[in-house]
Design a protein around this motif. Sequence first.
Motif, mmCIF file in Angstrom:
data_model
loop_
_atom_site.group_PDB
_atom_site.id
_atom_site.type_symbol
_atom_site.label_atom_id
_atom_site.label_comp_id
_atom_site.label_asym_id
_atom_site.label_seq_id
_atom_site.Cartn_x
_atom_site.Cartn_y
_atom_site.Cartn_z
ATOM 1 N N THR A 68 0.821 -1.205 0.000
ATOM 2 C CA THR A 68 0.000 0.000 0.000
ATOM 3 C C THR A 68 0.859 1.261 0.000
ATOM 4 N N MET A 69 1.925 1.250 0.797
ATOM 5 C CA MET A 69 2.811 2.416 0.850
ATOM 6 C C MET A 69 3.447 2.690 -0.511
ATOM 7 N N PHE A 70 3.981 1.649 -1.149
ATOM 8 C CA PHE A 70 4.638 1.843 -2.442
ATOM 9 C C PHE A 70 3.624 2.151 -3.545
ATOM 10 N N ALA A 71 2.421 1.625 -3.419
ATOM 11 C CA ALA A 71 1.393 1.952 -4.400
ATOM 12 C C ALA A 71 1.025 3.431 -4.331
ATOM 13 N N LEU A 72 0.864 3.953 -3.132
ATOM 14 C CA LEU A 72 0.582 5.380 -2.975
ATOM 15 C C LEU A 72 1.753 6.223 -3.463
ATOM 16 N N GLY A 73 2.973 5.795 -3.141
ATOM 17 C CA GLY A 73 4.143 6.527 -3.613
ATOM 18 C C GLY A 73 4.244 6.541 -5.122
ATOM 19 N N GLY A 74 3.987 5.383 -5.755
ATOM 20 C CA GLY A 74 4.022 5.329 -7.211
ATOM 21 C C GLY A 74 2.966 6.194 -7.844
ATOM 22 N N ALA A 75 1.770 6.224 -7.222
ATOM 23 C CA ALA A 75 0.702 7.074 -7.758
ATOM 24 C C ALA A 75 1.055 8.554 -7.644
ATOM 25 N N LEU A 76 1.635 8.957 -6.514
ATOM 26 C CA LEU A 76 2.013 10.357 -6.328
ATOM 27 C C LEU A 76 3.158 10.767 -7.251
ATOM 28 N N LEU A 77 4.045 9.821 -7.587
ATOM 29 C CA LEU A 77 5.179 10.115 -8.470
ATOM 30 C C LEU A 77 4.839 9.875 -9.937
ATOM 31 N N LEU A 78 3.564 9.579 -10.204
ATOM 32 C CA LEU A 78 3.092 9.359 -11.586
ATOM 33 C C LEU A 78 3.850 8.212 -12.255
ATOM 34 N N GLU A 79 3.986 7.113 -11.531
ATOM 35 C CA GLU A 79 4.604 5.906 -12.061
ATOM 36 C C GLU A 79 3.561 4.791 -12.028
ATOM 37 N N PRO A 80 2.708 4.717 -13.031
ATOM 38 C CA PRO A 80 1.571 3.776 -12.982
ATOM 39 C C PRO A 80 2.001 2.315 -12.930
ATOM 40 N N GLY A 81 3.110 1.958 -13.613
ATOM 41 C CA GLY A 81 3.544 0.565 -13.594
ATOM 42 C C GLY A 81 3.928 0.107 -12.202
ATOM 43 N N GLY A 82 4.768 0.899 -11.530
ATOM 44 C CA GLY A 82 5.173 0.546 -10.178
ATOM 45 C C GLY A 82 4.013 0.575 -9.205
#
Length: 215
Positions: free
Chosen positions: A175-189
């Motif tokens: 969940t933490m990395f999913a939120l981070g990826g979403a905030l950094l605009l990295e949809p794959g990660g």
Amino acid sequence: MNDLYGRFIALEASSARLAWMGRLGSAFIVAAATTAAFFADDIGALFRFMIAIGTGPGAVLILRWFWWRVNAWAELASMLAGFAIALCSYLPAFGAMEFGTRLAVTAFGSAAVWLPVMWFTRPEEPATLLAFYRRVRPVGPGWRAIRVRAGIAPDLPLGTALLRTAAATLLLFGTMFALGGALLLEPGGAALAAGVAGLGGACLWTLHRRSRLDH
């Protein structure tokens, strides 16, 4: 305040006094963190320093849930030793030490301190251990003697507890990395991390339902 001040310094302190001391301690921590932030070059350096500090007491804080012999003095010694060793590892005399090496030095150096402290200090009182076991019911062979004395079985077998811990870890970090990826605009990660979080959540829910059915 509860573990040190109220237990060893002011044994008769009231709840109001402990609350005020807690506020003062919090203010001191904020002031120290603010001061350190002004001298830091980047947030990554502070983050790595905090990880290095936490490496010292990490083992003993986990081991206490599996072995009754770990006492408060061992925890205190590991915290102080971990902080001191991590801080000294950044001194110029130690040179440019690799981060992994710094973590290993902190972990093993702290263990060299808290293990003798644990063996040469008295264990917790039997009444304290029994009260703790009845409230928490820790699993594992290290609590067998206290478990027999209490006459109460743990809530979960050790294997089930470890599986639930692993599933919860996947859920939390996914969940933490999913939120981070979403905030950094990295949809794959973000999608990959969300999948890991979903897997962890599904496993945790399945183990929870299985435990309820078994009981």
